[in-house]
Scaffold this active site. Structure first.
Site, PDB file in Angstrom:
ATOM      1  N   CYS A 114       0.806  -1.222   0.000  1.00  0.00           N
ATOM      2  CA  CYS A 114       0.000   0.000   0.000  1.00  0.00           C
ATOM      3  C   CYS A 114       0.840   1.272   0.000  1.00  0.00           C
ATOM      4  O   CYS A 114       0.368   2.328  -0.416  1.00  0.00           O
ATOM      5  CB  CYS A 114      -0.946   0.003   1.201  1.00  0.00           C
ATOM      6  SG  CYS A 114      -2.139  -1.350   1.180  1.00  0.00           S
ATOM      7  N   HIS A 262      -3.859   7.101   1.121  1.00  0.00           N
ATOM      8  CA  HIS A 262      -4.062   5.776   0.531  1.00  0.00           C
ATOM      9  C   HIS A 262      -5.469   5.323   0.842  1.00  0.00           C
ATOM     10  O   HIS A 262      -5.956   5.448   1.973  1.00  0.00           O
ATOM     11  CB  HIS A 262      -3.045   4.793   1.096  1.00  0.00           C
ATOM     12  CG  HIS A 262      -3.429   3.362   0.907  1.00  0.00           C
ATOM     13  ND1 HIS A 262      -3.693   2.830  -0.338  1.00  0.00           N
ATOM     14  CD2 HIS A 262      -3.628   2.350   1.798  1.00  0.00           C
ATOM     15  CE1 HIS A 262      -4.030   1.560  -0.211  1.00  0.00           C
ATOM     16  NE2 HIS A 262      -4.000   1.246   1.076  1.00  0.00           N
ATOM     17  N   ASN A 292      -9.983  -0.792  -2.341  1.00  0.00           N
ATOM     18  CA  ASN A 292      -8.561  -0.594  -2.037  1.00  0.00           C
ATOM     19  C   ASN A 292      -7.737  -1.209  -3.167  1.00  0.00           C
ATOM     20  O   ASN A 292      -7.725  -2.423  -3.345  1.00  0.00           O
ATOM     21  CB  ASN A 292      -8.237  -1.274  -0.704  1.00  0.00           C
ATOM     22  CG  ASN A 292      -6.778  -1.131  -0.292  1.00  0.00           C
ATOM     23  OD1 ASN A 292      -5.922  -0.783  -1.094  1.00  0.00           O
ATOM     24  ND2 ASN A 292      -6.502  -1.409   0.967  1.00  0.00           N
TER      25      ASN A 292
END
Length: 335
Positions: A114, A262, A292
């Site tokens: 991530c 993020h 995501n």
């Protein structure tokens, strides 16, 4: 010494939209349950044979290069961030070099999940600041959908993730008051197994072990996440690394024009927004539509925010990420 600036942005997501209601047909879940915990309404999944990690990255890259106004032959380095390469090895950076028809430039693959795009921007920024390169292509691209446990057993993870790619071109900027002002990177490996994928791995279960056992109950090749533990650490580290970046540049929270976090979980982003007392115009979220997308989430969100006119020349833009590793980082940009 030069500064670096983001001269071009682009993103690509598959056409295949998967809603929460679609997932409820194969997993014991529902739209309300997913939205309450994550804020996600839908995500994109590839159709096998039509998209892959490299291909999506290339599509995003072509848009970014065109917008940067540079020729393909002027790209002199590639940084590719992903946890889902098309091959176990080599990484997709070299495939991008081939598909774009670039000269034999260097290609670096980053495995910081991530935080991958933030790490990639930091690496590219340093290469440009030292004068080694002039135009660097940074890509974040992920295909999660083909590796998720699409059963009720895996719903805590599988409802969260989507597929997509984003790209940026970093170029030289002679004005040291513009462009990327600083980057800040951290890691804490003590918590690696709170968000990880065990197999295949040389230290545990390798491909030959999985094939030999042929065990349908083996969960080692599906992602594992301790959601509450990750959430608690994320909100702390997001706060720390944003403040670190502001302090390094003698800036305050009131100077932030746009925060691009993020897109891990809308509840995390909302917590950070409240903590910094930012209004909706100062934070951009799109996890509701894409889920995501790990290394792709920041470049997708950054590109969308810029396309919608939410980022203007002179704005202070902050990128921040936290994820598996644990790794986290921030980028402070004067647009």
């Amino acid at each position: 010494m030069y500064n670096s600036k983001i001269s071009g942005l682009g993103f690509y997501v598959p056409d295949n939209i998967v809603t929460n209601d679609d997932l409820s047909k194969v997993i014991d879940t529902n739209d309300e349950w997913i939205q309450e915990r994550t804020g996600i309404k839908e995500r994109r999944h590839i159709i096998r044979g039509e998209d892959n990690t490299t291909g999506m990255g290339v599509k995003a890259a072509r848009i970014a290069i065109e917008r940067a106004g540079v020729a393909y032959e002027d790209i002199d380095f590639i940084v590719f961030a992903t946890l889902s390469p098309d091959y176990y090895f080599p990484g997709p950076g070299v495939s991008v070099q081939k598909e774009l028809g670039l000269k034999t430039v260097g290609a670096l693959d980053i495995r910081n999940q991530c935080s991958g795009f933030v790490y990639g921007i930091s690496v590219a920024d340093q290469y440009i600041k030292t004068g080694m390169y002039s135009n660097i292509l940074v890509i974040g691209s992920e295909v999660h959908s083909v590796g998720l446990d699409m059963t009720t057993r895996g719903r805590g993870v599988s409802v969260i993730f989507g597929d997509g790619a984003g790209a940026a071109v970093l170029s030289r900027e002679e004005d040291h008051m513009k462009g990327i002002l600083s980057t800040h990177l951290h890691s804490e490996g003590a918590h690696a197994e709170e968000l990880f994928l065990d197999a295949p791995g040389m230290g545990s279960r390798w491909v030959t072990d999985i094939i030999a056992d042929n065990d349908p109950e083996d969960e080692s090749y599906y992602p594992h996440m301790n959601g509450q533990f990750v959430f608690k650490n994320a909100v702390v580290r997001f706060t720390e690394v944003i403040n670190e970046g502001l302090l390094a540049n003698n800036l305050s929270v009131s100077d932030i024009n746009m925060l691009i976090p993020h897109q891990a979980n809308l509840r995390i982003s909302q917590f950070i927004q409240r903590k910094f007392q930012l209004d909706d115009s100062q934070v951009y979220n799109n996890i509701q539509q894409y889920g995501n997308t790990t290394a792709a989430s920041i470049p997708i969100a950054l590109t969308e925010a810029w396309e919608k006119g939410k980022i203007k020349s002179g704005d202070l833009v902050v990128l921040a990420a936290f994820g598996s590793g644990f790794t986290w980082g921030s980028v402070i940009i004067r647009w």
